[in-house]
Design a protein around this motif. Structure first.
Motif, short mmCIF file in Angstrom:
data_model
loop_
_atom_site.label_atom_id
_atom_site.label_comp_id
_atom_site.label_asym_id
_atom_site.label_seq_id
_atom_site.Cartn_x
_atom_site.Cartn_y
_atom_site.Cartn_z
N LYS A 210 0.80 -1.23 0.00
CA LYS A 210 0.00 0.00 0.00
C LYS A 210 0.83 1.27 0.00
O LYS A 210 0.28 2.37 -0.08
CB LYS A 210 -0.93 -0.01 1.21
CG LYS A 210 -0.22 -0.16 2.55
CD LYS A 210 -1.21 -0.29 3.69
CE LYS A 210 -0.49 -0.51 5.02
NZ LYS A 210 -1.44 -0.65 6.16
N ASP A 211 2.15 1.15 0.11
CA ASP A 211 3.02 2.32 0.10
C ASP A 211 4.45 1.84 -0.10
O ASP A 211 4.71 0.64 -0.30
CB ASP A 211 2.89 3.13 1.40
CG ASP A 211 3.06 2.29 2.65
OD1 ASP A 211 3.79 1.26 2.59
OD2 ASP A 211 2.46 2.62 3.69
N ILE A 230 -1.29 -4.48 -6.91
CA ILE A 230 -1.90 -3.65 -5.88
C ILE A 230 -3.38 -3.52 -6.19
O ILE A 230 -3.75 -3.26 -7.34
CB ILE A 230 -1.23 -2.27 -5.81
CG1 ILE A 230 0.26 -2.42 -5.51
CG2 ILE A 230 -1.90 -1.38 -4.76
CD1 ILE A 230 1.04 -1.12 -5.54
N ARG A 232 -6.72 -2.75 -3.38
CA ARG A 232 -7.45 -1.75 -2.61
C ARG A 232 -6.70 -0.42 -2.49
O ARG A 232 -7.31 0.64 -2.55
CB ARG A 232 -7.78 -2.31 -1.22
CG ARG A 232 -9.04 -3.15 -1.17
CD ARG A 232 -9.15 -3.90 0.14
NE ARG A 232 -8.29 -5.06 0.14
CZ ARG A 232 -8.70 -6.28 -0.23
NH1 ARG A 232 -9.94 -6.47 -0.62
NH2 ARG A 232 -7.87 -7.30 -0.21
N ALA A 233 -5.40 -0.48 -2.32
CA ALA A 233 -4.63 0.75 -2.11
C ALA A 233 -4.69 1.67 -3.32
O ALA A 233 -4.60 2.89 -3.19
CB ALA A 233 -3.19 0.43 -1.76
N CYS A 234 -4.83 1.10 -4.53
CA CYS A 234 -4.88 1.97 -5.70
C CYS A 234 -6.28 2.54 -5.92
O CYS A 234 -6.46 3.43 -6.75
CB CYS A 234 -4.35 1.28 -6.95
SG CYS A 234 -5.35 -0.03 -7.64
N GLN A 236 -8.00 3.76 -3.14
CA GLN A 236 -7.86 4.91 -2.24
C GLN A 236 -6.93 5.95 -2.84
O GLN A 236 -7.22 7.15 -2.80
CB GLN A 236 -7.29 4.48 -0.89
CG GLN A 236 -7.12 5.66 0.07
CD GLN A 236 -6.31 5.31 1.30
OE1 GLN A 236 -6.03 4.15 1.56
NE2 GLN A 236 -5.91 6.32 2.04
N LYS A 237 -5.83 5.47 -3.43
CA LYS A 237 -4.82 6.39 -3.97
C LYS A 237 -4.55 6.04 -5.43
O LYS A 237 -3.60 5.30 -5.74
CB LYS A 237 -3.52 6.28 -3.15
CG LYS A 237 -3.70 6.64 -1.68
CD LYS A 237 -2.45 6.39 -0.86
CE LYS A 237 -2.23 4.92 -0.60
NZ LYS A 237 -1.17 4.66 0.41
N ILE A 240 -0.97 6.02 -6.73
CA ILE A 240 0.06 5.27 -6.01
C ILE A 240 1.15 4.74 -6.93
O ILE A 240 2.33 4.68 -6.56
CB ILE A 240 -0.58 4.11 -5.20
CG1 ILE A 240 0.48 3.48 -4.27
CG2 ILE A 240 -1.19 3.06 -6.11
CD1 ILE A 240 -0.11 2.47 -3.30
N TYR A 285 -13.42 3.53 -0.38
CA TYR A 285 -11.96 3.58 -0.22
C TYR A 285 -11.41 5.00 -0.40
O TYR A 285 -10.55 5.44 0.37
CB TYR A 285 -11.29 2.65 -1.23
CG TYR A 285 -11.58 1.19 -1.01
CD1 TYR A 285 -11.00 0.50 0.05
CD2 TYR A 285 -12.45 0.50 -1.85
CE1 TYR A 285 -11.26 -0.84 0.26
CE2 TYR A 285 -12.72 -0.85 -1.64
CZ TYR A 285 -12.13 -1.52 -0.58
OH TYR A 285 -12.39 -2.85 -0.38
#
Length: 331
Positions: A210-211, A230, A232-234, A236-237, A240, A285
């Motif tokens: 996620k980072d 990736i 879920r993280a992408c 939200q962001k 990313i 998200y």
């Protein structure tokens, strides 16, 4: 090393790929699961699932189903579409998918039954590649987990041996079992074991990246992987991948305009029947970017329709003007 946008139900469609591309994009986009049976019967919504916009050359079609014959015939349809290749989902452990006999159920069925399905799909891809030009060739891959909670190393690697013996060219591993949730640390060392067992085959790692720190941690354990997926993280962001590539310096994002543009693209690329669920999933998200995330989620997810959602977004940023323009840099 490649960066890949993972397959997510209600998310991995053209509108989301357009959003990611605005920030420089990623190397590959896996689609949400395409149900073999529904694709073959010509369901009214299937044309939306197989739209490769805006970057057909980066799309990987992810196929799901419970029947080998349907999977084979669906693969014949998908091979004719633009894209990098076909991926069989053997990792989804959602109860409705598993009970249907799809997703991770393929890892738990008698090996002969699963092998027959893989062999049939692999043969379709092989025959297509023999007749297609170099630019039209398709890759055959599988996304999987470790198996059920009682899996063994011997059983897992024997299963992977079977996949490769039947034409699979790439594995994406989410190193958790059927029942393990995201709170359970992903066992990245299994990704590395795959790399060492199959040195000539690319392995992608999936789970909890996620980072920058989580990426470094994953690669420290599995340095041999050729790609990191990736999901879920992408959502939200969406920026990313740009941050992880670290190709450019700090950049600003107008969060209100991004939200409005995403709604417009959903209306362009998805049927009205899908608008609400797609937007609700995205904003669940994306709202985590805001200081008052819960308030934003409550407001946006309870919108009656898209016009009401636009109004609520406008009101949110009027009340929280400091949230509208955000600056991001390397993470």
């Amino acid at each position: 090393m490649k960066l890949i946008s993972g397959p997510m139900a209600t998310i991995s469609h053209p509108a989301f790929r357009i959003l990611i591309e605005k920030f420089g994009g990623c190397d590959e986009y896996f689609t949400e699961m395409i149900n073999a049976g529904t694709l073959l019967t010509g369901g009214q919504f299937e044309k939306y699932y197989i739209d490769p916009a805006p970057v057909p050359e980066k799309v990987v079609w992810q196929l799901t189903g419970h029947d080998a014959e349907h999977m084979e015939k669906a693969a014949q349809v998908l091979c004719k579409l633009p894209g990098l290749g076909l991926d069989i989902n053997m990792g989804c452990s959602a109860p409705d998918i598993y009970r249907y006999g799809a997703g991770i159920a393929w890892m738990l069925k008698p090996l002969s039954e699963t092998e027959e399905m893989v062999k049939r799909v692999g043969r379709v891809v092989e025959e297509w590649n023999k007749s297609a030009g170099l630019e039209m060739k398709k890759r055959f891959s599988v996304k999987l987990r470790l198996g059920d909670d009682n899996f063994t190393d011997d059983g897992f690697f024997s299963f992977c041996d079977m996949l490769l013996a039947n034409g699979v060219e790439l594995l994406t591993l989410h190193p958790r079992t059927k029942k393990e949730k995201l709170t359970r640390p992903a066992r990245y060392f299994y990704c590395q074991k795959l790399c060492e067992r199959y040195p000539d085959m690319p392995v992608y790692l999936n789970g909890n990246v996620k980072d920058e720190n989580s990426l470094k941690n994953a690669l420290a354990t599995a340095p041999g992987v050729k790609g990191v997926m990736i999901s879920r993280a992408c959502v939200q962001k969406p920026w990313i991948f740009r941050q992880l590539k670290n190709e450019r310096g700090p950049f600003s994002v107008n969060m209100k305009q991004l939200a409005f543009d995403y709604i417009s693209d959903i209306e362009k690329y998805q049927p009205p029947e899908f608008w609400k669920t797609r937007l609700q999933r995205f904003f669940t998200y994306f709202c985590d970017n805001f200081k008052f995330a819960h308030y934003a989620q409550t407001q946006f997810l309870n919108a009656k329709d898209n016009d009401d959602l636009r109004t609520r977004i406008e009101e949110f940023f009027s009340k929280c003007p400091e949230e509208e323009e955000k600056t991001f840099c390397k993470i």
